[in-house]
Scaffold this active site. Structure first.
Site, PDB file in Angstrom:
ATOM      1  N   HIS A 110       1.470  -1.504  20.409  1.00 54.01           N
ATOM      2  CA  HIS A 110       1.846  -0.131  20.067  1.00 54.01           C
ATOM      3  C   HIS A 110       3.332  -0.115  19.687  1.00 54.01           C
ATOM      4  CE1 HIS A 110       1.471   4.182  19.944  1.00 54.01           C
ATOM      5  NE2 HIS A 110       2.662   4.223  20.528  1.00 54.01           N
ATOM      6  N   GLU A 148      -9.630   2.763  29.660  1.00 56.12           N
ATOM      7  CA  GLU A 148     -10.373   3.900  29.098  1.00 56.12           C
ATOM      8  C   GLU A 148      -9.467   4.945  28.448  1.00 56.12           C
ATOM      9  OE1 GLU A 148     -11.421   2.300  31.754  1.00 56.12           O
ATOM     10  OE2 GLU A 148     -13.603   2.095  31.599  1.00 56.12           O
ATOM     11  N   ALA A 180      10.487  -6.730  17.102  1.00 58.38           N
ATOM     12  CA  ALA A 180       9.710  -6.632  18.345  1.00 58.38           C
ATOM     13  C   ALA A 180       8.253  -7.072  18.173  1.00 58.38           C
ATOM     14  CB  ALA A 180       9.776  -5.199  18.890  1.00 58.38           C
ATOM     15  N   GLU A 181       7.490  -6.366  17.338  1.00 53.68           N
ATOM     16  CA  GLU A 181       6.037  -6.603  17.295  1.00 53.68           C
ATOM     17  C   GLU A 181       5.672  -8.049  16.984  1.00 53.68           C
ATOM     18  OE1 GLU A 181       3.562  -3.687  15.286  1.00 53.68           O
ATOM     19  OE2 GLU A 181       5.238  -2.318  15.208  1.00 53.68           O
TER      20      GLU A 181
HETATM   21  C1  GAR Z   1       1.760  -1.774  13.630  1.00 50.17           C
HETATM   22  O1  GAR Z   1       3.031  -1.185  13.582  1.00 50.17           O
HETATM   23  C2  GAR Z   1       1.098  -1.491  14.978  1.00 50.17           C
HETATM   24  O2  GAR Z   1       2.012  -1.507  16.029  1.00 50.17           O
HETATM   25  C3  GAR Z   1       0.560  -0.097  14.748  1.00 50.17           C
HETATM   26  O3  GAR Z   1       0.028  -0.150  13.436  1.00 50.17           O
HETATM   27  C4  GAR Z   1       0.807  -1.064  12.660  1.00 50.17           C
HETATM   28  C5  GAR Z   1      -0.117  -2.043  11.959  1.00 50.17           C
HETATM   29  O4  GAR Z   1       0.568  -2.886  11.080  1.00 50.17           O
HETATM   30  N1  GAR Z   1      -0.422   0.237  15.728  1.00 50.17           N
HETATM   31  C6  GAR Z   1      -0.557   1.469  16.228  1.00 50.17           C
HETATM   32  O5  GAR Z   1       0.101   2.428  15.869  1.00 50.17           O
HETATM   33  C7  GAR Z   1      -1.633   1.609  17.314  1.00 50.17           C
HETATM   34  N2  GAR Z   1      -1.525   2.867  17.981  1.00 50.17           N
HETATM   35  P1  GAR Z   1      -0.045  -4.259  10.566  1.00 50.17           P
HETATM   36  O6  GAR Z   1      -1.441  -3.946  10.016  1.00 50.17           O
HETATM   37  O7  GAR Z   1       0.884  -4.684   9.464  1.00 50.17           O
HETATM   38  O8  GAR Z   1      -0.073  -5.222  11.708  1.00 50.17           O
END
Ligand code: GAR
Length: 208
Positions: A110, A148, A180-181
């Protein structure tokens, strides 16, 4: 070998970070057994094919109702026999039956520091719009187990990222992904693959 199944909906940059992490040894003891998208046009499917990974699309548009879609989705997951399901930008609510079938075996990324800017309605760019509207100085990303609730499961890793003057949601999204991600998602998978993550009383304990 940890068998992971990755669920995607869009660009798939987090999927790419996982593919690259396995290739360069940042993620050990792990193989991607399947990628599933709910969206036929997701570029993530191309990334999977380019890496020679089994990729399938299970779209709600192809089913009469949500229940039938959920069944087809669960079947596409179980037949791959994954040890861990990784939600990497997957914008579909996970069916309760699947959460029960895979306790602490589903993780999600997230793009904020949970519990800020999370829950229903907060996904993708909306998360960064929320952070900029509130004027926070620090945001980031979180990898957590899926339970959940929406974004309520035990937190595995978090990383903070600075908000800078002049940021737009798009600029901030890119910085959060890069800083980060794309780091904490591969790291979390590697920790799980090497038996270093346990959950006790709803909290994650890491052993290094
Ligand atoms: C990412 O930023 C991820 O953290 C977010 O969607 C993006 C997908 O990018 N996820 C959410 O918001 C989940 N609630 P990607 O397809 O390039 O990995």
């Amino acid at each position: 070998m940890l068998r992971i199944l990755v669920c995607v909906s869009g660009g798939g940059t987090n999927l790419q970070a996982i593919i690259d992490g396995i290739a360069n040894g940042t993620i050990t003891n792990t193989e991607i057994v399947r990628v599933i998208s709910n969206n036929k046009k997701a570029y993530a499917l191309e990334r999977a094919k380019n890496a020679g990974i089994d990729a399938a699309c299970v779209s709600p548009k192809d089913y009469a109702d949500r229940e039938q879609f959920n069944e087809a989705f669960l079947q596409a997951v179980t037949e791959a026999e994954p040890d861990l399901i990784v939600l990497a930008g997957f914008l579909v609510v996970i069916p309760e039956k699947m959460i029960k079938a895979y306790p602490n075996q589903i993780i999600n990324i997230h793009p904020s520091l949970i519990p800020s800017f999370c829950g229903t309605g907060y996904y993708g760019l909306k998360v960064h719009e929320g952070a900029l509207e509130r004027g926070v100085k620090v945001t980031g990303a979180t990898v957590h187990f899926v339970d959940e609730g929406t974004d309520t499961g035990p937190i595995i890793l978090q990383k903070a990222v600075a908000v800078e003057e002049g940021d737009t949601p798009e600029i901030l999204q890119k910085r959060v992904m890069e800083q980060a991600e794309w780091q904490i998602m591969p790291r979390a998978i590697d920790l799980i693959a090497n038996g270093k993550v346990s959950v006790k009383n709803g909290k994650v304990w890491l052993s290094e």
